[in-house]
Design a protein around this motif. Structure first.
Motif, PDB file in Angstrom:
ATOM      1  N   LEU B 175       0.832  -1.195   0.000  1.00 54.67           N
ATOM      2  CA  LEU B 175       0.000   0.000   0.000  1.00 54.67           C
ATOM      3  C   LEU B 175       0.873   1.255   0.000  1.00 54.67           C
ATOM      4  O   LEU B 175       2.011   1.240   0.454  1.00 54.67           O
ATOM      5  CB  LEU B 175      -0.903   0.009   1.247  1.00 54.67           C
ATOM      6  CG  LEU B 175      -1.909  -1.128   1.348  1.00 54.67           C
ATOM      7  CD1 LEU B 175      -2.796  -0.950   2.568  1.00 54.67           C
ATOM      8  CD2 LEU B 175      -2.753  -1.211   0.095  1.00 54.67           C
ATOM      9  N   GLN B 176       0.302   2.330  -0.525  1.00 50.11           N
ATOM     10  CA  GLN B 176       0.987   3.620  -0.520  1.00 50.11           C
ATOM     11  C   GLN B 176       1.236   4.079   0.924  1.00 50.11           C
ATOM     12  O   GLN B 176       0.539   3.670   1.848  1.00 50.11           O
ATOM     13  CB  GLN B 176       0.119   4.669  -1.224  1.00 50.11           C
ATOM     14  CG  GLN B 176      -0.056   4.427  -2.703  1.00 50.11           C
ATOM     15  CD  GLN B 176       1.237   4.593  -3.466  1.00 50.11           C
ATOM     16  OE1 GLN B 176       1.927   5.595  -3.306  1.00 50.11           O
ATOM     17  NE2 GLN B 176       1.589   3.605  -4.280  1.00 50.11           N
ATOM     18  N   ASP B 178       0.593   6.795   2.380  1.00 46.41           N
ATOM     19  CA  ASP B 178      -0.473   7.521   3.081  1.00 46.41           C
ATOM     20  C   ASP B 178      -1.823   6.814   2.933  1.00 46.41           C
ATOM     21  O   ASP B 178      -2.868   7.464   2.963  1.00 46.41           O
ATOM     22  CB  ASP B 178      -0.559   8.976   2.610  1.00 46.41           C
ATOM     23  CG  ASP B 178      -0.866   9.078   1.125  1.00 46.41           C
ATOM     24  OD1 ASP B 178      -0.779   8.033   0.433  1.00 46.41           O
ATOM     25  OD2 ASP B 178      -1.182  10.179   0.660  1.00 46.41           O
ATOM     26  N   ALA B 179      -1.799   5.495   2.744  1.00 40.36           N
ATOM     27  CA  ALA B 179      -3.066   4.759   2.658  1.00 40.36           C
ATOM     28  C   ALA B 179      -3.868   5.014   3.930  1.00 40.36           C
ATOM     29  O   ALA B 179      -3.326   5.024   5.032  1.00 40.36           O
ATOM     30  CB  ALA B 179      -2.801   3.272   2.482  1.00 40.36           C
ATOM     31  N   LYS B 180      -5.161   5.243   3.757  1.00 39.20           N
ATOM     32  CA  LYS B 180      -6.019   5.546   4.900  1.00 39.20           C
ATOM     33  C   LYS B 180      -6.323   4.275   5.691  1.00 39.20           C
ATOM     34  O   LYS B 180      -6.295   3.174   5.139  1.00 39.20           O
ATOM     35  CB  LYS B 180      -7.347   6.153   4.429  1.00 39.20           C
ATOM     36  CG  LYS B 180      -7.210   7.206   3.341  1.00 39.20           C
ATOM     37  CD  LYS B 180      -6.402   8.420   3.785  1.00 39.20           C
ATOM     38  CE  LYS B 180      -6.150   9.385   2.630  1.00 39.20           C
ATOM     39  NZ  LYS B 180      -4.727   9.691   2.432  1.00 39.20           N
ATOM     40  N   VAL B 181      -6.657   4.448   6.972  1.00 41.19           N
ATOM     41  CA  VAL B 181      -7.006   3.265   7.778  1.00 41.19           C
ATOM     42  C   VAL B 181      -8.190   2.516   7.163  1.00 41.19           C
ATOM     43  O   VAL B 181      -8.292   1.298   7.250  1.00 41.19           O
ATOM     44  CB  VAL B 181      -7.319   3.616   9.251  1.00 41.19           C
ATOM     45  CG1 VAL B 181      -6.055   4.031   9.970  1.00 41.19           C
ATOM     46  CG2 VAL B 181      -8.399   4.680   9.372  1.00 41.19           C
ATOM     47  N   THR B 182      -9.066   3.266   6.490  1.00 40.24           N
ATOM     48  CA  THR B 182     -10.220   2.622   5.864  1.00 40.24           C
ATOM     49  C   THR B 182      -9.796   1.739   4.689  1.00 40.24           C
ATOM     50  O   THR B 182     -10.508   0.812   4.321  1.00 40.24           O
ATOM     51  CB  THR B 182     -11.214   3.686   5.352  1.00 40.24           C
ATOM     52  OG1 THR B 182     -10.488   4.669   4.616  1.00 40.24           O
ATOM     53  CG2 THR B 182     -11.934   4.359   6.500  1.00 40.24           C
ATOM     54  N   ARG B 183      -8.642   2.045   4.072  1.00 40.51           N
ATOM     55  CA  ARG B 183      -8.140   1.218   2.965  1.00 40.51           C
ATOM     56  C   ARG B 183      -7.711  -0.152   3.508  1.00 40.51           C
ATOM     57  O   ARG B 183      -8.022  -1.188   2.921  1.00 40.51           O
ATOM     58  CB  ARG B 183      -6.966   1.932   2.285  1.00 40.51           C
ATOM     59  CG  ARG B 183      -6.282   1.115   1.187  1.00 40.51           C
ATOM     60  CD  ARG B 183      -7.204   0.925  -0.008  1.00 40.51           C
ATOM     61  NE  ARG B 183      -6.609   0.089  -1.031  1.00 40.51           N
ATOM     62  CZ  ARG B 183      -7.263  -0.865  -1.685  1.00 40.51           C
ATOM     63  NH1 ARG B 183      -8.522  -1.113  -1.389  1.00 40.51           N
ATOM     64  NH2 ARG B 183      -6.670  -1.540  -2.634  1.00 40.51           N
TER      65      ARG B 183
END
Lengths: 461, 422
Positions: B175-176, B178-183
């Motif tokens: 994952l990137q 800054d992937a969000k916690v929702t990702r």
């Protein structure tokens, strides 16, 4: 006073006197009239990331940096001394303009306004006007033009638009996905039907009859201007017809003023000039009516959101604030002014609409605080059940899910809604938004209805 | 015409939802209006009742409540009401543990501190610090909010009766940064195939495979609280099965998935109770003198009246903007209820970060009937009650009492509003 004080130079700087020396370059710290000042909004952002957790795109695509970056962070970058060197990040085109971040922000940061501005700048200055993407987006955004053309020959259009080889060519040359079926065009537009009903004059008569029946004063001030939008005009005139029947039943006189597209698909594609052209038409006809005491109502939640929120946020047109303040979603307006709840409690549905509905609240309805009104209203209506399929985004976001490169993302976002729809026993869905209804139908094969159709079935037919 | 109900609750957090549920279950026709999503997503998702009195850790909150000062919200509503309110929470909100005892559980947090709490999400249950099983904490390289080795050594230093180790791994799927916690949660919820060494592997299996080599005899594994949103129980179950050990989540800072899930569970409870609700537009004004006749909800510039017989004010405190301040003073913005505070704003705070700040106790002044009182002590409006962090006089951050006060005062306000219906 010596002469030198009258002709200030750099050496004789007088803090209390006007300084007219050539060395002085004034800096514009307040925006010109008509330009947007996004600073207060950007300054309100505390980077709590609530917006990011509400973003349906960031949830399925970690390449998308999220609304906090697209909005306040990118805006701040652009304000630095060498801000002109920063291009708008390409990822702005991956924002679907669902606007859920607006509703989420606890600090009132106008995120979608920032996204709209950045996307407009990106399309104006960074996207090639010769690119396929630009023309594909422009054609999709100007759906009204295509729909107007198709409505002239609806039967031919319905066949031609979904003709396999033609769709293959559209995908390969324009990047419009061939996975989806184009919605059917009605053989009679809403406007044609409305004219056949006698237009405003016919409505006035029917409304007066209704008031008489209801025991209300004949001269009651019950006047609405209907913004039907493109989809009710060309594709689902049954929704617009239901609205007319319901409003006249409650004694309202309806007028249908000259109108263009609300601009929603144009905002989402960064085509702000196209949107403004349509907004000018809409505001000009609605503002006159508002002045005469009419309220504006829309049956499409994206249309009502555009008139209420995006217009005053993005454009400076005479009368725009008055129109925004007096625009309502169609069922919302009835809830405020009539006892619809009581009327529905006494009613019953027995015909083909006696169903369990899988209800999806469109993101743009959510933004107006309307996500629960259908569930709430029909709870006490005998003969139907309305099951909320959850708070996810449908994923189509207007033109977004029609783009070949966005199709899979759109379906990944919709998966949660499809799952919850499958849990409902019947195969009928309900939503206020035309493109959400396309996605619901596409993902599940369900037949999708608008809540106003159910109100009409309960109270009028 | 106005949008009408018997009880109107303003505010959609723990206090507002609890009072709406309590009123609806007592038979009232209830509507809840909330301006924005609640501040629960900034919270851990743990439900504390009373964690500290002064510097002392509280073992049994109900025993400790009589030690609090007599104007504390718990003293105003009484210990039995706190018990009844927690029972309502247990009965109506799914997915929580801890109701088998009145004593506090000790839960490790993402910083490695141990927090005394009355209820905790099912996902955190295997992590309780009073359990002596050896623990492995797993962090993800690009999810910088949780440093597993650091948290493990903090937990040990805090005197936990087990040994804790931490390891940082790369979350499968690259994952990137800054992937969000929702990702993370979505990948695990949907168990989507991710690329690992050129092969497509289900996310949950791929994650378990990365953790397995580090197990090394540990009997339970703690992950940052991103293990799914809609299907979090299934995600944990799969991981536990594949790893062959117990799996738990460590509550995280904002934005917090356990907080988001709690919000969902609360609104489900609200829906089941029959109360109506809407989120998205602010209450900006009211009409009335000694009684509130109507409140005004602003929708994009248009002012829509909402009427009710009884009103509950649960708009939160300084964080949620239910209490506002500027250089001139501190106020409650909707009804302009009196908020006691020192006149000189330099007396609102102390110099040290963890000192006993006056601002931490800002809020409306209520009596045991929870009606806000004016400066002279008279009732502001006969049909208005306050609940949750809008009420002043206690420091929820220092006491670890925020959730419990919201639940207890919300319950009491909702019940009293219903009893008072004319």
């Amino acid at each position: 006073m010596s002469d030198s004080a009258d002709t200030p130079t750099e050496e004789s700087f007088e803090p209390t006197e006007p300084n007219t020396g050539e060395e002085f370059e004034p800096v514009q710290v307040f925006p010109d009239e008509g330009t947007m000042d996004l600073r207060p909004g950007a300054d309100s952002c505390t980077k709590c990331s609530t917006c990011d957790t509400n973003c349906p795109v960031a949830e399925v695509d970690d390449e998308f940096p999220g609304p906090k970056f697209q909005g306040p962070e990118q805006w701040r970058l652009k304000q630095t001394d060498d801000g002109d060197e920063f291009a708008i990040d390409d990822s702005i085109m991956d924002c679907s303009n669902c606007m859920r971040c607006d509703d989420a922000c606890p600090s009132g940061v106008p995120l979608s306004q920032m996204h709209n501005e950045a996307r407009g700048e990106y399309v104006d200055e960074q996207m090639s006007k010769l690119s396929t993407e630009y023309w594909r987006n422009r054609i999709l955004a100007n759906y009204r033009t295509s729909a107007w053309l198709a409505s002239k020959v609806p039967r031919i259009a319905n066949v031609a638009m979904n003709f396999g080889p033609a769709r293959w060519v559209m995908e390969k040359t324009l990047g419009v996905t061939s996975e989806r079926e184009f919605p059917a065009f009605a053989t009679e537009t809403f406007s044609e039907w409305w004219a056949a009903q006698g237009g405003a004059a016919g409505s006035r008569e029917r409304a007066r009859d209704a008031r008489e029946r209801r025991g209300e004063p004949l001269d009651a001030d019950k006047k609405v201007a209907y913004f039907h939008g493109c989809y009710s005009e060309y594709n689902t005139p049954e929704v617009a017809r239901a609205l007319v029947r319901v409003y006249e039943h409650f004694g309202y006189e309806i007028v249908v003023p000259e109108q263009g597209c609300s601009g929603t698909p144009m905002f989402a594609n960064g085509m702000l000039d196209d949107a403004r052209r349509h907004a000018e038409v809409n505001v000009s006809s609605m503002a006159d009516l508002v002045e005469e005491g009419y309220d504006a109502i829309a049956s499409c939640t994206s249309c009502s959101l555009a008139l209420r929120q995006e217009y005053p946020e993005l454009f400076d047109i005479d009368g725009i604030e008055d129109v925004a303040e007096n625009t309502f979603e169609s069922i919302e307006y009835l809830r405020i002014h009539e006892d619809v709840r009581g009327a529905l409690q006494d009613a019953e549905i027995e015909d083909e609409l006696a169903e369990e509905f899988a209800y999806h609240a469109p993101c743009h309805a959510r933004n107006q605080g309307l996500e629960r009104q259908a569930v709430e209203l029909f709870r006490d209506l005998d003969g139907v059940a309305v099951e909320d399929v959850g708070d996810s985004c449908s994923g189509i976001s207007g033109t977004y899910g029609w783009k070949d490169e966005k199709y899979e993302k759109s379906m990944a976002i919709g998966e949660e809604m499809f799952d919850h729809m499958e849990d409902v026993e019947s195969t009928t869905g309900m939503t206020e938004c035309p493109t959400c209804s396309m996605q619901m139908e596409h993902g599940t094969g369900y037949d999708i209805r608008h809540p106003i159709e159910l109100v009409a079935a309960a109270l009028v037919e | 015409m106005a949008i009408d109900s018997e009880v109107l609750v303003v505010g959609g957090g723990l206090a507002g939802v609890t009072s709406a549920v309590a009123a609806a279950r007592a038979g009232a026709d209830v509507r809840l209006v909330s301006y924005k999503q609640s501040s629960l997503r900034q919270a851990s998702g743990l439900i504390d009742v009373l964690g500290y009195v002064g510097d002392e850790v509280v073992v049994d909150p109900y025993d400790a409540i009589p030690e609090l000062h007599e104007d504390h919200p718990y003293r105003l509503v009484g210990v039995e009401t706190v018990r009844d309110a927690m029972a309502l929470f247990d009965e109506t909100v799914d997915g929580y543990h801890g109701d088998h005892t009145e004593t506090n559980a000790l839960l490790p947090t993402h910083g490695g501190t141990v927090k005394p709490t009355a209820r905790y999400p099912a996902g955190a249950a295997e992590g309780v610090a009073s359990d002596d099983r050896d623990t492995l904490l797993v962090g993800f390289e690009r999810l910088v909010d949780f440093d597993a080795p650091l948290a493990a050594s903090h937990v040990e230093a805090a005197g936990a009766p087990f040994s804790a180790d931490g390891v940082t791994i790369t979350f499968p799927g690259d994952l990137q940064a800054d992937a969000k916690v929702t990702r993370y949660a979505k990948l695990l919820d949907q168990n989507s195939p991710v690329a690992v060494d050129g092969q497509k592997v289900d996310t949950r299996t791929a994650l378990a495979e990365r953790v397995a080599p580090h197990l090394d005899g540990h009997e339970r594994v703690g992950f940052p609280a991103v293990l799914g949103d809609d299907h979090t129980d299934a995600v944990r179950a799969t991981l536990a099965e594949e790893l062959g050990v117990a799996v738990f989540e460590v509550p995280m800072g904002p934005p917090s998935l356990p907080g988001l899930r709690l919000e969902d569970r609360l609104f489900e409870a609200l829906d089941r109770s029959g109360a109506r609700y809407e989120v998205g537009n602010p209450v900006v004004d009211y009409e009335g003198e000694d009684r509130i006749e109507r409140v005004v909800v602003e929708r994009n510039g248009s002012r829509v009246p909402y009427s009710a017989d009884q009103y509950v004010l649960a708009t939160g405190g300084l964080v949620s903007k239910g209490v506002e301040s500027d250089r001139e003073g501190v106020r409650e913005p909707i009804f302009d209820c009196h908020v006691p505070h020192p006149e000189d704003r330099y007396d609102w705070f102390e110099d040290g970060v963890f000192d006993d700040h006056a601002f931490a106790r800002f809020g409306v002044d209520v009596g045991s009937d929870l009606r806000p009182r004016a400066a002279g002590g008279s009732v502001e409006f006969e049909n208005l009650r306050a609940a949750g962090a809008t009420i002043g006089g206690y420091d929820f951050a220092a006491e670890k009492s925020g959730s419990g006060v919201s639940i207890a005062t919300g319950y009491a306000a909702g019940r009293a509003a219903t009893e008072d219906l004319t």
